[in-house]
Design a protein around this motif. Structure first.
Motif, PDB file in Angstrom:
ATOM      1  N   ALA A 166     125.367 -22.585   3.130  1.00 34.38           N
ATOM      2  CA  ALA A 166     126.818 -22.773   3.186  1.00 34.38           C
ATOM      3  C   ALA A 166     127.441 -22.376   1.856  1.00 34.38           C
ATOM      4  O   ALA A 166     128.499 -21.764   1.804  1.00 34.38           O
ATOM      5  N   SER A 167     126.760 -22.738   0.776  1.00 34.51           N
ATOM      6  CA  SER A 167     127.278 -22.357  -0.536  1.00 34.51           C
ATOM      7  C   SER A 167     126.161 -21.668  -1.309  1.00 34.51           C
ATOM      8  O   SER A 167     125.003 -22.045  -1.214  1.00 34.51           O
ATOM      9  N   GLY A 168     126.530 -20.671  -2.038  1.00 36.03           N
ATOM     10  CA  GLY A 168     125.528 -19.953  -2.832  1.00 36.03           C
ATOM     11  C   GLY A 168     124.847 -18.861  -2.022  1.00 36.03           C
ATOM     12  O   GLY A 168     125.022 -18.752  -0.812  1.00 36.03           O
ATOM     13  N   THR A 169     124.058 -18.071  -2.697  1.00 35.77           N
ATOM     14  CA  THR A 169     123.377 -16.945  -2.061  1.00 35.77           C
ATOM     15  C   THR A 169     121.896 -17.286  -1.943  1.00 35.77           C
ATOM     16  O   THR A 169     121.415 -18.210  -2.586  1.00 35.77           O
ATOM     17  N   PRO A 170     121.144 -16.504  -1.125  1.00 34.79           N
ATOM     18  CA  PRO A 170     119.693 -16.718  -1.073  1.00 34.79           C
ATOM     19  C   PRO A 170     119.054 -16.614  -2.458  1.00 34.79           C
ATOM     20  O   PRO A 170     118.090 -17.311  -2.754  1.00 34.79           O
ATOM     21  N   ASP A 171     119.621 -15.766  -3.333  1.00 38.43           N
ATOM     22  CA  ASP A 171     119.088 -15.634  -4.691  1.00 38.43           C
ATOM     23  C   ASP A 171     119.189 -16.951  -5.462  1.00 38.43           C
ATOM     24  O   ASP A 171     118.293 -17.314  -6.216  1.00 38.43           O
ATOM     25  N   ASP A 172     120.302 -17.668  -5.279  1.00 37.16           N
ATOM     26  CA  ASP A 172     120.467 -18.969  -5.943  1.00 37.16           C
ATOM     27  C   ASP A 172     119.389 -19.942  -5.475  1.00 37.16           C
ATOM     28  O   ASP A 172     118.792 -20.664  -6.269  1.00 37.16           O
ATOM     29  N   ALA A 173     119.155 -19.963  -4.165  1.00 41.04           N
ATOM     30  CA  ALA A 173     118.149 -20.868  -3.603  1.00 41.04           C
ATOM     31  C   ALA A 173     116.766 -20.513  -4.139  1.00 41.04           C
ATOM     32  O   ALA A 173     115.975 -21.388  -4.483  1.00 41.04           O
ATOM     33  N   ASN A 174     116.488 -19.214  -4.219  1.00 36.83           N
ATOM     34  CA  ASN A 174     115.199 -18.755  -4.724  1.00 36.83           C
ATOM     35  C   ASN A 174     115.020 -19.167  -6.179  1.00 36.83           C
ATOM     36  O   ASN A 174     113.963 -19.648  -6.579  1.00 36.83           O
ATOM     37  N   ARG A 175     116.053 -18.985  -6.969  1.00 35.34           N
ATOM     38  CA  ARG A 175     115.992 -19.318  -8.399  1.00 35.34           C
ATOM     39  C   ARG A 175     115.774 -20.826  -8.594  1.00 35.34           C
ATOM     40  O   ARG A 175     114.979 -21.246  -9.427  1.00 35.34           O
ATOM     41  N   ARG A 176     116.484 -21.632  -7.811  1.00 41.87           N
ATOM     42  CA  ARG A 176     116.341 -23.092  -7.930  1.00 41.87           C
ATOM     43  C   ARG A 176     114.917 -23.526  -7.580  1.00 41.87           C
ATOM     44  O   ARG A 176     114.334 -24.370  -8.246  1.00 41.87           O
ATOM     45  N   LEU A 177     114.387 -22.939  -6.515  1.00 39.87           N
ATOM     46  CA  LEU A 177     113.024 -23.282  -6.104  1.00 39.87           C
ATOM     47  C   LEU A 177     112.023 -22.839  -7.170  1.00 39.87           C
ATOM     48  O   LEU A 177     111.118 -23.593  -7.547  1.00 39.87           O
ATOM     49  N   GLU A 178     112.212 -21.625  -7.689  1.00 39.37           N
ATOM     50  CA  GLU A 178     111.302 -21.116  -8.720  1.00 39.37           C
ATOM     51  C   GLU A 178     111.335 -22.002  -9.967  1.00 39.37           C
ATOM     52  O   GLU A 178     110.288 -22.352 -10.520  1.00 39.37           O
ATOM     53  N   LEU A 179     112.528 -22.387 -10.410  1.00 41.04           N
ATOM     54  CA  LEU A 179     112.651 -23.243 -11.600  1.00 41.04           C
ATOM     55  C   LEU A 179     111.984 -24.601 -11.369  1.00 41.04           C
ATOM     56  O   LEU A 179     111.335 -25.135 -12.267  1.00 41.04           O
ATOM     57  N   SER A 180     112.121 -25.141 -10.162  1.00 40.06           N
ATOM     58  CA  SER A 180     111.503 -26.434  -9.850  1.00 40.06           C
ATOM     59  C   SER A 180     109.981 -26.337  -9.859  1.00 40.06           C
ATOM     60  O   SER A 180     109.289 -27.217 -10.370  1.00 40.06           O
ATOM     61  N   VAL A 181     109.456 -25.249  -9.288  1.00 44.73           N
ATOM     62  CA  VAL A 181     108.004 -25.045  -9.228  1.00 44.73           C
ATOM     63  C   VAL A 181     107.435 -24.827 -10.630  1.00 44.73           C
ATOM     64  O   VAL A 181     106.435 -25.433 -11.018  1.00 44.73           O
ATOM     65  N   VAL A 182     108.098 -23.979 -11.406  1.00 45.28           N
ATOM     66  CA  VAL A 182     107.646 -23.692 -12.770  1.00 45.28           C
ATOM     67  C   VAL A 182     107.706 -24.966 -13.620  1.00 45.28           C
ATOM     68  O   VAL A 182     106.791 -25.265 -14.389  1.00 45.28           O
ATOM     69  N   GLY A 183     108.767 -25.735 -13.446  1.00 44.97           N
ATOM     70  CA  GLY A 183     108.899 -27.013 -14.175  1.00 44.97           C
ATOM     71  C   GLY A 183     107.784 -27.985 -13.827  1.00 44.97           C
ATOM     72  O   GLY A 183     107.237 -28.661 -14.700  1.00 44.97           O
ATOM     73  N   ALA A 184     107.433 -28.033 -12.545  1.00 46.07           N
ATOM     74  CA  ALA A 184     106.357 -28.939 -12.106  1.00 46.07           C
ATOM     75  C   ALA A 184     105.029 -28.565 -12.749  1.00 46.07           C
ATOM     76  O   ALA A 184     104.249 -29.430 -13.177  1.00 46.07           O
ATOM     77  N   ILE A 185     104.750 -27.259 -12.847  1.00 45.45           N
ATOM     78  CA  ILE A 185     103.505 -26.793 -13.485  1.00 45.45           C
ATOM     79  C   ILE A 185     103.517 -27.145 -14.973  1.00 45.45           C
ATOM     80  O   ILE A 185     102.539 -27.660 -15.519  1.00 45.45           O
ATOM     81  N   ALA A 186     104.644 -26.876 -15.621  1.00 42.77           N
ATOM     82  CA  ALA A 186     104.747 -27.104 -17.073  1.00 42.77           C
ATOM     83  C   ALA A 186     104.614 -28.579 -17.418  1.00 42.77           C
ATOM     84  O   ALA A 186     104.057 -28.941 -18.462  1.00 42.77           O
ATOM     85  N   LEU A 187     105.112 -29.448 -16.548  1.00 40.77           N
ATOM     86  CA  LEU A 187     105.151 -30.890 -16.853  1.00 40.77           C
ATOM     87  C   LEU A 187     103.899 -31.641 -16.424  1.00 40.77           C
ATOM     88  O   LEU A 187     103.754 -32.817 -16.724  1.00 40.77           O
ATOM     89  N   ARG A 188     102.987 -30.969 -15.696  1.00 38.76           N
ATOM     90  CA  ARG A 188     101.803 -31.677 -15.200  1.00 38.76           C
ATOM     91  C   ARG A 188     101.039 -32.381 -16.322  1.00 38.76           C
ATOM     92  O   ARG A 188     100.729 -31.773 -17.338  1.00 38.76           O
ATOM     93  N   GLY A 189     100.776 -33.627 -16.139  1.00 41.03           N
ATOM     94  CA  GLY A 189      99.958 -34.369 -17.099  1.00 41.03           C
ATOM     95  C   GLY A 189     100.661 -34.726 -18.376  1.00 41.03           C
ATOM     96  O   GLY A 189     100.061 -35.249 -19.296  1.00 41.03           O
ATOM     97  N   SER A 190     101.966 -34.449 -18.452  1.00 36.28           N
ATOM     98  CA  SER A 190     102.663 -34.770 -19.710  1.00 36.28           C
ATOM     99  C   SER A 190     103.243 -36.169 -19.649  1.00 36.28           C
ATOM    100  O   SER A 190     103.335 -36.776 -18.624  1.00 36.28           O
TER     101      SER A 190
END
Length: 198
Positions: free
Chosen positions: A174-198
């Motif tokens: 409804a709001s935003g483009t597929p690129d926005d959704a992709n970027r948000r998902l990528e940032l969340s996944v990358v953040g989860a990897i970076a924060l593991r065990g911290s």
């Protein structure tokens, strides 16, 4: 049919003499054989063999690779070698067996991301390219976001990273483009990897 080249990636903030070699394959026909070589501890097949349907993007893969290689260089491996550590690094939790179940090669894997870290001088771009060409029955394709977007199983990736509330990339929003959704998902996944065990 021209083969997509094995790619050499120099990771930022890591020594230039320790690049990583990465190849992506589609329509793999011998996943069961490759998995058996890993399980048997055959050192000729010491690679990170990742089910590419669980890889969201190039950045996602490189984040996990960087984490593992950095841990290898700092003697912080939690698994048996840098290649198993790469598979482990995809998971946001500290469970090695679970990481192999969710991200590692399975007998049914059709799309495969292969990563090799040259931990000894005789491992070169040419030696890895030759071995992969002889060992993997599949179509070598370019390791890029466009191809990964065709392979990625968004539902499974969102479930593994517990990101069900985020919009699915590629879906009409409804709001935003597929690129926005992709970027948000990528940032969340990358953040989860970076924060593991911290």
């Amino acid at each position: 049919m021209t083969m997509a080249p094995l790619e050499t990636i120099n990771l930022p903030h890591l020594p230039a003499e320790l690049p990583v070699f990465v190849a992506l394959y589609r329509n793999v026909e011998n996943a069961e054989f490759l998995r058996q070589q890993l399980l048997a501890g055959n050192t000729e097949y010491e690679y990170a063999l990742i089910d590419a349907s669980m890889v969201l993007s190039r950045t996602h893969a490189i984040t996990a690779i960087f984490r593992a290689v950095n841990d290898y260089l700092n003697n912080r491996l939690k698994s048996r070698n840098v290649h198993s550590e790469i598979v482990f690094s995809f998971l946001a939790a500290n469970n090695i067996a679970d990481s192999f179940r969710k991200f590692g090669i399975a007998d049914t894997t059709k799309d495969l991301l292969v990563v090799k870290v040259p931990v000894s001088p005789e491992i070169t771009h040419d030696s890895v390219a030759t071995h992969l060409e002889a060992s993997i029955k599949g179509t070598s394709v370019k390791f890029d976001d466009q191809i990964l977007s065709e392979i990625s199983d968004m539902a499974k990736i969102k479930k593994v990273y517990k990101l069900g509330a985020l919009p699915t990339p590629g879906a009409k929003q409804a709001s935003g483009t597929p690129d926005d959704a992709n970027r948000r998902l990528e940032l969340s996944v990358v953040g989860a990897i970076a924060l593991r065990g911290s």
